[in-house]
Design a protein around this motif. Sequence first.
Motif, short mmCIF file in Angstrom:
data_model
loop_
_atom_site.label_atom_id
_atom_site.label_comp_id
_atom_site.label_asym_id
_atom_site.label_seq_id
_atom_site.Cartn_x
_atom_site.Cartn_y
_atom_site.Cartn_z
N LEU A 89 0.84 -1.20 0.00
CA LEU A 89 0.00 0.00 0.00
C LEU A 89 0.87 1.25 0.00
O LEU A 89 1.96 1.26 0.56
N LYS A 90 0.37 2.31 -0.62
CA LYS A 90 1.19 3.49 -0.89
C LYS A 90 1.39 4.44 0.29
O LYS A 90 2.45 5.02 0.42
N THR A 91 0.39 4.61 1.13
CA THR A 91 0.52 5.62 2.18
C THR A 91 0.59 4.98 3.55
O THR A 91 0.14 3.84 3.76
N VAL A 92 1.14 5.73 4.49
CA VAL A 92 1.20 5.27 5.87
C VAL A 92 -0.21 5.04 6.40
O VAL A 92 -0.49 4.04 7.06
N ALA A 93 -1.12 5.95 6.07
CA ALA A 93 -2.51 5.82 6.53
C ALA A 93 -3.14 4.52 6.03
O ALA A 93 -3.80 3.81 6.79
N MET A 94 -2.93 4.23 4.75
CA MET A 94 -3.50 2.99 4.19
C MET A 94 -2.89 1.76 4.86
O MET A 94 -3.60 0.80 5.17
N ARG A 95 -1.59 1.79 5.08
CA ARG A 95 -0.93 0.65 5.71
C ARG A 95 -1.42 0.46 7.15
O ARG A 95 -1.69 -0.66 7.57
N LEU A 96 -1.54 1.57 7.88
CA LEU A 96 -2.01 1.46 9.26
C LEU A 96 -3.45 0.98 9.30
O LEU A 96 -3.80 0.12 10.13
N ASP A 97 -4.30 1.48 8.43
CA ASP A 97 -5.69 1.01 8.38
C ASP A 97 -5.75 -0.50 8.14
O ASP A 97 -6.50 -1.22 8.79
N ALA A 98 -4.97 -0.97 7.19
CA ALA A 98 -4.96 -2.40 6.87
C ALA A 98 -4.43 -3.21 8.04
O ALA A 98 -4.98 -4.27 8.38
N TRP A 99 -3.37 -2.73 8.68
CA TRP A 99 -2.80 -3.43 9.83
C TRP A 99 -3.83 -3.50 10.95
O TRP A 99 -4.01 -4.54 11.57
N LEU A 100 -4.49 -2.38 11.21
CA LEU A 100 -5.50 -2.36 12.27
C LEU A 100 -6.65 -3.32 11.96
O LEU A 100 -7.18 -3.98 12.86
N ALA A 101 -7.02 -3.42 10.69
CA ALA A 101 -8.08 -4.37 10.31
C ALA A 101 -7.63 -5.80 10.60
O ALA A 101 -8.41 -6.62 11.09
N LEU A 102 -6.38 -6.09 10.32
CA LEU A 102 -5.84 -7.43 10.58
C LEU A 102 -5.76 -7.72 12.07
O LEU A 102 -5.97 -8.85 12.51
N GLU A 103 -5.51 -6.69 12.86
CA GLU A 103 -5.34 -6.84 14.31
C GLU A 103 -6.60 -6.46 15.08
O GLU A 103 -6.53 -6.16 16.28
N GLU A 104 -7.74 -6.46 14.42
CA GLU A 104 -9.03 -6.18 15.04
C GLU A 104 -9.07 -4.80 15.72
O GLU A 104 -9.68 -4.62 16.76
N GLY A 105 -8.39 -3.83 15.10
CA GLY A 105 -8.46 -2.45 15.55
C GLY A 105 -7.63 -2.09 16.76
O GLY A 105 -7.74 -0.99 17.27
N GLU A 106 -6.79 -2.98 17.22
CA GLU A 106 -6.04 -2.76 18.45
C GLU A 106 -4.57 -2.47 18.20
O GLU A 106 -3.88 -3.27 17.57
N LEU A 107 -4.10 -1.34 18.69
CA LEU A 107 -2.67 -1.06 18.70
C LEU A 107 -2.07 -1.67 19.96
O LEU A 107 -2.74 -1.74 21.00
N PRO A 108 -0.82 -2.08 19.90
CA PRO A 108 -0.16 -2.55 21.13
C PRO A 108 0.11 -1.36 22.05
O PRO A 108 -0.08 -0.21 21.64
N PRO A 109 0.62 -1.59 23.23
CA PRO A 109 0.98 -0.48 24.12
C PRO A 109 2.00 0.45 23.46
O PRO A 109 2.78 0.01 22.59
N ARG A 110 2.03 1.67 23.87
CA ARG A 110 2.89 2.71 23.27
C ARG A 110 4.34 2.26 23.10
O ARG A 110 4.96 2.56 22.09
N GLY A 111 4.89 1.56 24.03
CA GLY A 111 6.28 1.11 23.95
C GLY A 111 6.56 0.15 22.81
O GLY A 111 7.72 -0.13 22.51
N ARG A 112 5.53 -0.35 22.16
CA ARG A 112 5.70 -1.32 21.07
C ARG A 112 5.34 -0.74 19.71
O ARG A 112 5.29 -1.46 18.73
N TRP A 113 5.10 0.56 19.63
CA TRP A 113 4.70 1.16 18.36
C TRP A 113 5.80 1.07 17.31
O TRP A 113 5.51 0.98 16.12
#
Length: 139
Positions: A89-113
């Motif tokens: 995917l071309k943009t950071v936003a698109m990549r993050l959206d796709a990653w969040l979809a794969l991970e059921e919308g959950e980011l890990p704790p801040r220290g793991r970003w």
Amino acid sequence: MIALIRPLPHGADLTIQRARAGTIVAEASLFADTYHCDAVARDAARVQGVPVEWVIDLLERRPDVARALTCHLAVEVRRARARAEIASLKTVAMRLDAWLALEEGELPPRGRWREVAAEIGVSPEAFYRELAARRAVVD
């Protein structure tokens, strides 16, 4: 979580696998002479090693175990394909959206970003800018 990390020639690390509690780590190494990854515990972890010969013998004797491993591998292939698509995917936003979809919308704790940034193939700075932009829209 255990991450399989492959160091790249230019110094960055490539995350090959993220194994959570109850999953198998480095199953692709079962039929490989060498496997050029390091396993890194990202959280407290308990791991158990088993001899490759034992696993192969078990797979030959127990079709139910072979089937369970095959199902596990199918899930891992789907996840690997999804990660490859995310990287395309071309943009950071698109990549993050796709990653969040794969991970059921959950980011890990801040220290793991930083790990997420590496997984989606963007710099930590670009990742943080995207998160800040999203927070600005919400606020």
